[in-house]
Design a protein around this motif. Structure first.
Motif, PDB file in Angstrom:
ATOM      1  N   PHE A 103       0.799  -1.212   0.000  1.00  0.00           N
ATOM      2  CA  PHE A 103       0.000   0.000   0.000  1.00  0.00           C
ATOM      3  C   PHE A 103       0.839   1.271   0.000  1.00  0.00           C
ATOM      4  CE2 PHE A 103      -2.926  -3.110   1.952  1.00  0.00           C
ATOM      5  CZ  PHE A 103      -3.788  -3.163   0.887  1.00  0.00           C
ATOM      6  N   THR A 104       2.037   1.213  -0.594  1.00  0.00           N
ATOM      7  CA  THR A 104       2.814   2.435  -0.744  1.00  0.00           C
ATOM      8  C   THR A 104       2.088   3.378  -1.683  1.00  0.00           C
ATOM      9  OG1 THR A 104       4.873   1.254  -0.392  1.00  0.00           O
ATOM     10  CG2 THR A 104       5.026   3.392  -1.465  1.00  0.00           C
ATOM     11  N   ALA A 105       1.879   4.622  -1.250  1.00  0.00           N
ATOM     12  CA  ALA A 105       1.102   5.576  -2.045  1.00  0.00           C
ATOM     13  C   ALA A 105       1.932   6.123  -3.190  1.00  0.00           C
ATOM     14  CB  ALA A 105       0.637   6.730  -1.158  1.00  0.00           C
ATOM     15  N   ALA A 106       1.279   6.360  -4.329  1.00  0.00           N
ATOM     16  CA  ALA A 106       1.932   7.028  -5.448  1.00  0.00           C
ATOM     17  C   ALA A 106       2.172   8.483  -5.089  1.00  0.00           C
ATOM     18  CB  ALA A 106       1.051   6.930  -6.690  1.00  0.00           C
ATOM     19  N   LEU A 107       3.303   9.034  -5.596  1.00  0.00           N
ATOM     20  CA  LEU A 107       3.600  10.435  -5.324  1.00  0.00           C
ATOM     21  C   LEU A 107       2.660  11.322  -6.101  1.00  0.00           C
ATOM     22  CD1 LEU A 107       7.514  10.372  -5.447  1.00  0.00           C
ATOM     23  CD2 LEU A 107       6.057  10.553  -3.431  1.00  0.00           C
ATOM     24  N   LEU A 108       2.216  12.388  -5.449  1.00  0.00           N
ATOM     25  CA  LEU A 108       1.347  13.358  -6.097  1.00  0.00           C
ATOM     26  C   LEU A 108       2.176  14.514  -6.596  1.00  0.00           C
ATOM     27  CD1 LEU A 108      -1.561  13.449  -3.515  1.00  0.00           C
ATOM     28  CD2 LEU A 108      -1.572  12.364  -5.751  1.00  0.00           C
ATOM     29  N   PHE A 162     -10.012  -3.321  13.484  1.00  0.00           N
ATOM     30  CA  PHE A 162     -10.624  -2.055  13.856  1.00  0.00           C
ATOM     31  C   PHE A 162     -10.202  -0.950  12.901  1.00  0.00           C
ATOM     32  CE2 PHE A 162      -6.579  -2.014  16.078  1.00  0.00           C
ATOM     33  CZ  PHE A 162      -6.181  -0.689  16.130  1.00  0.00           C
ATOM     34  N   THR A 163     -10.986   0.136  12.920  1.00  0.00           N
ATOM     35  CA  THR A 163     -10.773   1.277  12.044  1.00  0.00           C
ATOM     36  C   THR A 163     -10.599   2.530  12.885  1.00  0.00           C
ATOM     37  OG1 THR A 163     -12.241   0.259  10.417  1.00  0.00           O
ATOM     38  CG2 THR A 163     -11.702   2.570  10.074  1.00  0.00           C
ATOM     39  N   THR A 164      -9.680   3.399  12.473  1.00  0.00           N
ATOM     40  CA  THR A 164      -9.535   4.710  13.094  1.00  0.00           C
ATOM     41  C   THR A 164      -9.758   5.787  12.039  1.00  0.00           C
ATOM     42  OG1 THR A 164      -7.142   4.740  12.684  1.00  0.00           O
ATOM     43  CG2 THR A 164      -7.896   3.878  14.804  1.00  0.00           C
ATOM     44  N   SER A 165     -10.321   6.927  12.462  1.00  0.00           N
ATOM     45  CA  SER A 165     -10.548   8.029  11.527  1.00  0.00           C
ATOM     46  C   SER A 165     -10.905   9.279  12.309  1.00  0.00           C
ATOM     47  CB  SER A 165     -11.672   7.695  10.531  1.00  0.00           C
ATOM     48  OG  SER A 165     -12.915   7.571  11.211  1.00  0.00           O
ATOM     49  N   SER A 166     -10.847  10.404  11.643  1.00  0.00           N
ATOM     50  CA  SER A 166     -11.313  11.679  12.186  1.00  0.00           C
ATOM     51  C   SER A 166     -11.586  12.586  10.997  1.00  0.00           C
ATOM     52  CB  SER A 166     -10.264  12.312  13.107  1.00  0.00           C
ATOM     53  OG  SER A 166      -9.191  12.863  12.355  1.00  0.00           O
ATOM     54  N   THR A 215      -8.386   4.421   8.473  1.00  0.00           N
ATOM     55  CA  THR A 215      -7.207   3.559   8.450  1.00  0.00           C
ATOM     56  C   THR A 215      -7.564   2.259   9.162  1.00  0.00           C
ATOM     57  OG1 THR A 215      -5.743   5.481   8.499  1.00  0.00           O
ATOM     58  CG2 THR A 215      -4.768   3.370   9.083  1.00  0.00           C
ATOM     59  N   TYR A 216      -7.112   1.139   8.601  1.00  0.00           N
ATOM     60  CA  TYR A 216      -7.507  -0.181   9.086  1.00  0.00           C
ATOM     61  C   TYR A 216      -6.331  -0.842   9.812  1.00  0.00           C
ATOM     62  CZ  TYR A 216     -11.081   0.913   5.662  1.00  0.00           C
ATOM     63  OH  TYR A 216     -12.071   1.553   4.952  1.00  0.00           O
ATOM     64  N   HIS A 217      -6.639  -1.512  10.922  1.00  0.00           N
ATOM     65  CA  HIS A 217      -5.606  -2.107  11.768  1.00  0.00           C
ATOM     66  C   HIS A 217      -6.064  -3.466  12.280  1.00  0.00           C
ATOM     67  CE1 HIS A 217      -4.190   2.152  12.335  1.00  0.00           C
ATOM     68  NE2 HIS A 217      -5.489   2.390  12.425  1.00  0.00           N
ATOM     69  N   LEU A 218      -5.069  -4.255  12.704  1.00  0.00           N
ATOM     70  CA  LEU A 218      -5.310  -5.488  13.452  1.00  0.00           C
ATOM     71  C   LEU A 218      -4.669  -5.347  14.820  1.00  0.00           C
ATOM     72  CD1 LEU A 218      -4.507  -8.236  10.781  1.00  0.00           C
ATOM     73  CD2 LEU A 218      -6.770  -7.593  11.623  1.00  0.00           C
ATOM     74  N   LEU A 219      -5.437  -5.711  15.864  1.00  0.00           N
ATOM     75  CA  LEU A 219      -4.892  -5.812  17.215  1.00  0.00           C
ATOM     76  C   LEU A 219      -4.630  -7.284  17.479  1.00  0.00           C
ATOM     77  CD1 LEU A 219      -4.243  -4.583  20.037  1.00  0.00           C
ATOM     78  CD2 LEU A 219      -6.651  -5.009  20.621  1.00  0.00           C
ATOM     79  N   ARG A 220      -3.365  -7.624  17.746  1.00  0.00           N
ATOM     80  CA  ARG A 220      -2.971  -9.011  17.979  1.00  0.00           C
ATOM     81  C   ARG A 220      -2.668  -9.218  19.468  1.00  0.00           C
ATOM     82  NH1 ARG A 220      -3.537 -12.401  13.369  1.00  0.00           N
ATOM     83  NH2 ARG A 220      -2.561 -11.434  11.539  1.00  0.00           N
ATOM     84  N   ASN A 221      -3.229 -10.274  20.014  1.00  0.00           N
ATOM     85  CA  ASN A 221      -2.955 -10.677  21.394  1.00  0.00           C
ATOM     86  C   ASN A 221      -3.194  -9.536  22.386  1.00  0.00           C
ATOM     87  OD1 ASN A 221      -2.027 -13.278  20.478  1.00  0.00           O
ATOM     88  ND2 ASN A 221      -0.115 -12.267  19.877  1.00  0.00           N
ATOM     89  N   ARG A 222      -4.116  -8.651  22.033  1.00  0.00           N
ATOM     90  CA  ARG A 222      -4.535  -7.535  22.884  1.00  0.00           C
ATOM     91  C   ARG A 222      -3.410  -6.535  23.184  1.00  0.00           C
ATOM     92  NH1 ARG A 222      -9.232  -9.459  27.060  1.00  0.00           N
ATOM     93  NH2 ARG A 222      -9.948 -11.307  25.942  1.00  0.00           N
ATOM     94  N   VAL A 265      -0.376  -3.799  17.568  1.00  0.00           N
ATOM     95  CA  VAL A 265      -1.190  -3.255  16.487  1.00  0.00           C
ATOM     96  C   VAL A 265      -0.426  -3.351  15.169  1.00  0.00           C
ATOM     97  CG1 VAL A 265      -2.268  -1.172  15.547  1.00  0.00           C
ATOM     98  CG2 VAL A 265      -2.499  -1.709  17.982  1.00  0.00           C
ATOM     99  N   GLU A 266      -1.062  -3.952  14.171  1.00  0.00           N
ATOM    100  CA  GLU A 266      -0.521  -4.001  12.812  1.00  0.00           C
ATOM    101  C   GLU A 266      -1.387  -3.111  11.933  1.00  0.00           C
ATOM    102  OE1 GLU A 266      -0.482  -8.010  11.421  1.00  0.00           O
ATOM    103  OE2 GLU A 266       0.350  -8.804  13.299  1.00  0.00           O
ATOM    104  N   SER A 267      -0.778  -2.142  11.273  1.00  0.00           N
ATOM    105  CA  SER A 267      -1.531  -1.257  10.388  1.00  0.00           C
ATOM    106  C   SER A 267      -1.670  -1.899   9.020  1.00  0.00           C
ATOM    107  CB  SER A 267      -0.829   0.091  10.264  1.00  0.00           C
ATOM    108  OG  SER A 267      -1.564   0.940   9.406  1.00  0.00           O
TER     109      SER A 267
END
Length: 671
Positions: free
Chosen positions: A6-11, A379-383, A389-396, A399-401
């Motif tokens: 998921f490396t973003a292309a340069l703008l 889980f998802t974070t945003s504002s 942004t999507y993440h995985l919480l492992r073993n409580r 966090v893996e993004s």
């Protein structure tokens, strides 16, 4: 690795536009590109992760389906790019099956079905659901096996092919391979409900369709129908009834769950408490807001007090466990406040939610899925400043993004967001969302301002990331943006909602104008640089503002507008219930009957594949006002009414908005 995928292309560098705000304008392309990742879901067993991603190497112009093995996240995902049918959403089911939504352009005779049939439009989009496996070896139309097609006409068959023949109703989380689906009967066009085996496509009938009766609650373990709703005409009044299954298997009418359709009360059966046999009911029968109540079918009565209620806002839903260890237990509830908030009552879920909120301060955290042992949590974070942004919480603890939708957008380019209230001219309090440019503070020079009403109108805005991109696009250019939750908005109380009936272009419009007046009084808006911009119903508000003389606006921008209430009234919705409920409320000041009063410039744009608000609404209004005021009409090739749009659609329309504000309205933010 995920970070590599998921490396973003340069703008390309943005052109600086000077203004009060201390940020660079976000390029239209940055908001138009296909998100890096979206529609992320996890299978209940925690083995698969599925998402829609931007095709690697496509410069975020095309979508693809991606599937990961959650036990081997260091390995690349299985990726299948979209073909003619563009992937727009995906969901991990079970039994190694994935549900994928695709959409493609379609041109031809509508055969009297689907959205747009009344307008005669023949350019539209077709959306289909497909089933596939983790390896994406085969895509088949979802749940379409065993559909009964014998004896139906060619036109009806084409109608079913265009609008779909089946849909998912319930995932039945504890069953390893069965789900509940609805299949349309080609002869009656009513929906029968079946248990559907994901392994081989076999079906088992649960309930046959019948006119005016719809199942509204299936038992979460067995799929047995526990409640159904019916619409009945009695002495000229429509009654909305909820019928509940008794111990003998018959369905009983319950008077306390029966309401007059004209009263527009909400009564929704949200679940069953298996220990007591009581039902969870979401209703606004006892308050201006929706509350959660327990209802005893044996006593045919509610408990004495609500289960969950909020003083100011509605309860938007209940959260039940979907894993073996917590199945059907009430874990929490959702509050439909300024932000959509989930409050957990389950200690484990509450602890995880609190920990994640501490790890991501100033962002909303949404738990999307979890394994039975809670060792893996999606889980998802945003504002308003951070795209989802999507993440995985492992073993409580770890966090893996997984990636952000739009990591190339700098949060510092986006300013402050506030929930505000102001008083309309008749005293009604109107809530609103106010977005300000980065760096602007109270006491600075007043701002060029956009009044930005939402569509619907039976809808509402919520604080957080603006998926349309319109708000950050405008605020990063130095504009203040006010989104009034005008009367007629739904989800913020019955009083506000019902107050919009038959007030299109009148009191509903006053609320937008009064929001502009309030901003001027607060020193936020420059009274000589205020515009109105809206889409769909918001587009109606913009055309209405054009013919309401002596308003607060210097110009109007109408995306996909309704302009002719007279014609809208006879084409309102394919849904009978919606026609009865909402169609009669769509009256007021008709802009097409007042075009001679136009007194501000207007930009109108609409897609040529828009069958919800067909192009004639915008074009006819343009033809009628262009001799009175500066006016511009743009027909956008291949653009439908609803998102997701192609990147070229978003780039084109954002460019139109920017150019019109600066060059036709004289609205460029001051240096």
């Amino acid at each position: 690795m995920i970070a590599r995928i998921f490396t973003a292309a340069l703008l390309s560098s943005a052109v600086l536009i000077s203004g009060t705000a201390h940020s660079e304008p976000i390029p239209a392309e940055a908001l138009a590109k296909v998100p890096n990742i979206q529609s992320v879901s996890m299978s209940a067993d925690g083995q698969q992760l599925v998402a829609i991603i931007a095709v690697p190497g496509s410069e975020n112009s095309e979508t693809a389906l991606a599937t990961w093995d959650l036990e081997n996240m260091d390995q690349p995902p299985q990726i299948t790019p979209s073909g003619k049918m563009k992937f727009i959403a995906a969901s991990a089911l079970k039994a190694d099956r994935l549900l994928v939504l695709g959409r493609q352009e379609w041109t031809g005779r509508l055969s009297g079905c689907g959205e747009g049939k009344f307008s005669g439009a023949t350019r539209t989009f077709v959306t289909k659901a497909y089933l596939t496996d983790a390896e994406h070896e085969d895509f088949e139309e979802a749940f379409a096996k065993n559909v009964r097609r014998i004896g139906i006409s060619k036109d009806t068959q084409l109608c079913l092919e265009l609008s779909g023949e089946a849909s998912l109703v319930s995932n039945l989380p504890l069953d390893p391979h069965k789900v509940i689906i609805q299949q349309l009967n080609g002869l009656t066009l009513q929906g029968n409900y079946y248990l559907y085996d994901l392994r081989d496509g076999s079906t088992e009938l649960l309930v046959r369709s019948s006119a005016g009766s719809t199942p509204s609650l299936f038992h979460p373990r067995t799929g047995e129908v526990l409640a159904r709703s019916e619409l009945e005409s009695v002495d000229g009044e429509y009654l909305q009834r909820v019928l509940l299954r008794n111990d003998e298997g018959e369905f009983d009418v319950h008077d306390k769950l029966t309401t007059k359709l004209s009263d527009r009360h909400s009564v929704s059966v949200a679940g069953i408490d298996e220990d007591s046999g009581k039902l969870y009911i979401l209703t606004d029968q006892f308050s201006d807001q929706v509350q959660a109540w327990m209802y005893d079918p044996a006593k045919k009565d509610f408990d004495d007090e609500p289960l969950v209620a909020h003083e100011e806002y509605s309860i938007g839903g209940l959260v039940f466990g979907n894993q073996p260890s917590n199945f059907n237990q009430l874990l929490g509830f959702r509050i439909s406040g300024p932000k959509m908030q989930t409050v957990y009552v389950d200690p484990d879920m509450r602890s995880i939610q609190k920990g994640l909120e501490q790890a991501f301060p100033d962002q909303a955290v949404s738990i999307n899925a979890y394994t039975d042992d809670l060792d893996t949590v999606l889980f998802t974070t945003s504002s308003n400043r951070h795209s989802p942004t999507y993440h995985l919480l492992r073993n409580r603890k770890q966090v893996e993004s997984l990636g952000s939708q739009r990591p190339w957008i700098d949060p510092e380019e986006i300013g402050e967001q506030q929930w505000v209230n102001y008083e309309a001219r008749d005293g009604m309090e109107i809530p609103a969302i106010l977005d300000l440019p980065a760096g602007w503070e109270k006491g600075d020079e007043p701002l060029a301002t956009i009044i930005h009403p939402h569509g619907g109108p039976w809808a509402r805005d919520a604080m957080g990331w603006d998926g349309s991109g319109w708000v950050p696009f405008l605020t990063s250019r130095g504009y203040a943006v006010l989104r009034p939750q005008y009367r007629g908005s739904a989800g913020l109380g019955r009083e506000l909602w019902l107050a919009g009936d038959k007030e299109w272009g009148e009191k509903m419009q006053d609320d937008k104008d009064d929001g502009a007046r309030w901003l001027v009084e607060e020193g936020i808006a420059d009274e000589d640089r205020i515009a109105i911009f809206g889409y769909s119903y918001g587009g109606f508000a913009a055309v209405a503002a054009t013919v309401r003389q002596n308003g607060p606006y210097q110009c109007a921008i109408a995306g996909a507008p309704v302009s002719d209430l007279g014609r809208l009234g006879v084409t309102w919705s394919d849904n009978r219930l919606q026609r009865i409920l909402q169609g009669q409320t769509v009256t007021g000041m008709d802009p097409m009957r007042n075009t001679d009063k136009a007194d501000i410039p207007i930009l109108l744009y609409v897609g040529d594949r828009d069958v919800r608000t067909p192009a004639w609404h915008a074009e006819n209004f343009y033809d009628a006002v262009k001799e009175h005021v500066p006016a511009r009409f743009e027909l956008i090739p291949d653009m439908p009414h609803s998102m997701p749009w192609y990147p070229r659609h978003q780039t084109k329309t954002l460019g139109l908005i920017e150019d019109f504000l600066e060059n036709q309205c004289g609205m460029a933010p001051s240096a």
